[in-house]
Design an enzyme around this catalytic site. Sequence first.
Site, mmCIF file in Angstrom:
data_model
loop_
_atom_site.group_PDB
_atom_site.id
_atom_site.type_symbol
_atom_site.label_atom_id
_atom_site.label_comp_id
_atom_site.label_asym_id
_atom_site.label_seq_id
_atom_site.Cartn_x
_atom_site.Cartn_y
_atom_site.Cartn_z
ATOM 1 N N ASP A 1 8.185 -7.122 5.550
ATOM 2 C CA ASP A 1 7.003 -6.286 5.606
ATOM 3 C C ASP A 1 5.844 -7.132 5.081
ATOM 4 O O ASP A 1 5.965 -7.771 4.040
ATOM 5 C CB ASP A 1 7.216 -5.043 4.732
ATOM 6 C CG ASP A 1 6.088 -4.054 4.855
ATOM 7 O OD1 ASP A 1 5.404 -4.078 5.884
ATOM 8 O OD2 ASP A 1 5.898 -3.259 3.916
ATOM 9 N N THR B 1 2.613 -6.442 3.927
ATOM 10 C CA THR B 1 1.960 -6.009 2.695
ATOM 11 C C THR B 1 2.976 -5.924 1.556
ATOM 12 O O THR B 1 4.000 -5.254 1.676
ATOM 13 C CB THR B 1 1.290 -4.639 2.897
ATOM 14 O OG1 THR B 1 0.395 -4.731 3.995
ATOM 15 C CG2 THR B 1 0.533 -4.230 1.643
ATOM 16 N N ASP C 1 8.504 -2.229 0.281
ATOM 17 C CA ASP C 1 8.075 -1.703 -1.011
ATOM 18 C C ASP C 1 7.486 -0.303 -0.924
ATOM 19 O O ASP C 1 7.230 0.319 -1.938
ATOM 20 C CB ASP C 1 7.042 -2.642 -1.662
ATOM 21 C CG ASP C 1 5.766 -2.767 -0.839
ATOM 22 O OD1 ASP C 1 5.761 -2.292 0.316
ATOM 23 O OD2 ASP C 1 4.784 -3.338 -1.347
#
Length: 806
Positions: free
Chosen positions: A281, A283, A566
Amino acid sequence: MAVAKTNHVPRRSSRSFSAIIRANVLTLFNLVIGVLWALILIFGEWQDSLFGLIIVANALIGIVQELRAKHTLDKLAVINEAPVRVRRDGREQEIQPHQVVLGDLILLGPGDRLLVDGEVVRSDGLEVDESLLTGEADPVHKNAGDQVLSGSFAVAGSGTFVATKVGTDAYAVQLAEEASKFHLAHSELRAGVANFIKYITWLVIPIGALLIYSQVRNSVDFGTAITGAVAGIVTMIPEGLVLMTSIAFAVGVVRLGRHKCLVQELPAIEGLARVDVLCLDKTGTLTAGGMDLDEVLPLRDDQPIDAALATLSHLDRRPNATAQAIRARYPVAGDGWSARESVPFSSARKWSGADFGERGVWVLGAPDVLLDGGEGYDRAAELTATGTRVLALCRADRLPSATGAALSTGSGRVPDRAPAAGGERAVDGGVDGPVDGAVDGPVDGAVDGGHVALEAVALEAVALVTLEQRIRPDAHETLRYFAEQGVAVKVISGDSPDAVSAIATRLGIPDGDRAIDARTLPDDDEDKLGEILDAYAVFGRVSPQQKRSFVAALQARGHTVAMTGDGVNDVLALKDADLGIAMGAGSPATKAVAQVVLLDDKFATLPHLVDEGRRVLANIERVSSLFLTKTFYAIVLSLAVGVAGVMFPFAPRHSTLTNALTIGIPVLFLALAPALERPKPGFVPRVLRFAVPAGVLCAVAVLVSFWAAHSGTSTLVQDQTSAVITLFLTTWWVLVLIARPLNWWRLVLVGAMAVMFGIGLTLPFVRTFFALEPGDIGNDLTAVGVSLVAAAAISIAVKVAGTLRT
């Protein structure tokens, strides 16, 4: 005064102390060895009972290593526990999960995990994801009076609920929630070792009975008969195999713990080794957490842009990273601005907004979702292509619904899909984080065939907002490592394809300039999707459900997939991946479902994870080959001796000596040695292809040496010595083959074992203790010659077996 019940739940990050003791002491092999030990002590000589110390050594080493792992796991699990926000005595405070009591008023915001059951008291657009409990991915809107269950997590809005069931009464605890309890997930390694043990156990029983019958029937001395039978049975048992497997896993946990890495499921270490595709991912993984507001670019000069941005960023009680960045620029909400109605951001929407009455309706979100051409859209596209994160601030004629709302431009035209590769617009995409330039999922609401039911809302672009992202300093080196190791990296982000591509290009990811808009991908053809995933490395506008589909499509093509994340939008994909890796600063829900948590958020920790997994698997395969070679030569010897009705060629003390030098001592080093090669599937057949021919040839060599010596005029001790020399030399050669590649320390290891055996044959007190008498030159030379022939045959057999590997 009654004391409220607390949220006490036994920690499941590791086994309890009593469970560790039972697992290492009360084993079938310990029972068998204990009985045989007692027989030798009663009927034989005490020197032949040395093998009984294996019980003590196995239990102590296993207990100590697992207790070390338990200590590391429990300590890291405490660090990983997210505090719970409650309102007590009229003020908000953070407490540990176990301090929650029945009746507590618990506050919720996006990403918070529900640890207890309760009833909603207040809801400000609160949406809860119950997918871990129900399997349904769509968030559920919660209003005052609705029930919420532990094991779910908030994805949007905020609210409060009162705890009605805590501790072991909570729903998730009663279901033994898989996301948070210690358990052993599927492991090819553990399953293979378990199969070895199962089949060997069934072989030991009849062969052992045959051997005992044969030895007792054909020996004039009952003690000698029992000693010979015990020697065969003990050698058949791979007593250290389970121990070394447990030690390898436990040491792996401790080593990773030093890198602030919490392994919540032990077999995850094995998964680390098998990973060949890593889905990242953007970000929070490639870019550092948090961001800064860069510029506010007005598209109209007659609008209160600053006041609108300031007020929108202060609506959410739990601001996300984007809202925090805007708040840093605008610490106070607009004067006189009051929201009559608001729609909070969620990972399944692409925007947030509010109706401020006379001040108008304002919406903030991704430009390619809110805009449909025009100056604002074109300018946003130019900025996004440089890797800048961009938001569009718009005025609307009315506030879109939180369920099923989609947006149009000021023309009032409602596009069916957002702009994509063919000029078509799809509203299935989004971004990976709270209002971080966009949203990551399909719009909440009615979905038909993957498309979202829309309602027309006229929008007018007022300003563009640019945000700065920081690339992690360790990203370049980490990505280079995975490229060298043959692990394919897929950047899967909810952000715009241009933004993701810009970051990927800066990081040097192959084909990073060829980003795919996930909204153009097929959602009903897994094979086609898998082909595209294999061909491309960068994907933008990926929805949470698509992330899950990506994982499934890659797995269907035979890949072992690791997924990092996250945010709450990553939960489903993390749960389905072969290995879910969560960032320590991520949401509690993300950390709950991941097998591995990087507590310090260091992307550079990932290479350590892979290295550790590969070390464990490669070394356990070596160790298994050694132990099972011993098992198979013992089985062949026992069968031959039992059928022929002759004496067993060596005593238990002889087996103890050779096993210690060719297996016991070496595996302590081999099981913990570095190893970087990626393991291949087929652990069980590969080990058997080595161990079966090697074991059979070792047994044949020992029988030839013993019977050749026994047919002469030498004593029984000299005959057994000849068999022991052959046994050591052949199994030592097996050790040499397994220890390859022979670097300096492996050469020292195998050389030291040969020197120790040679010293044992020359020192009088050692020869006496182990009943060795190497004085007969003819027998000794025969033993050496037979061993050389057997070693050559073993090498050829292993070479042939190697060509047959898949």
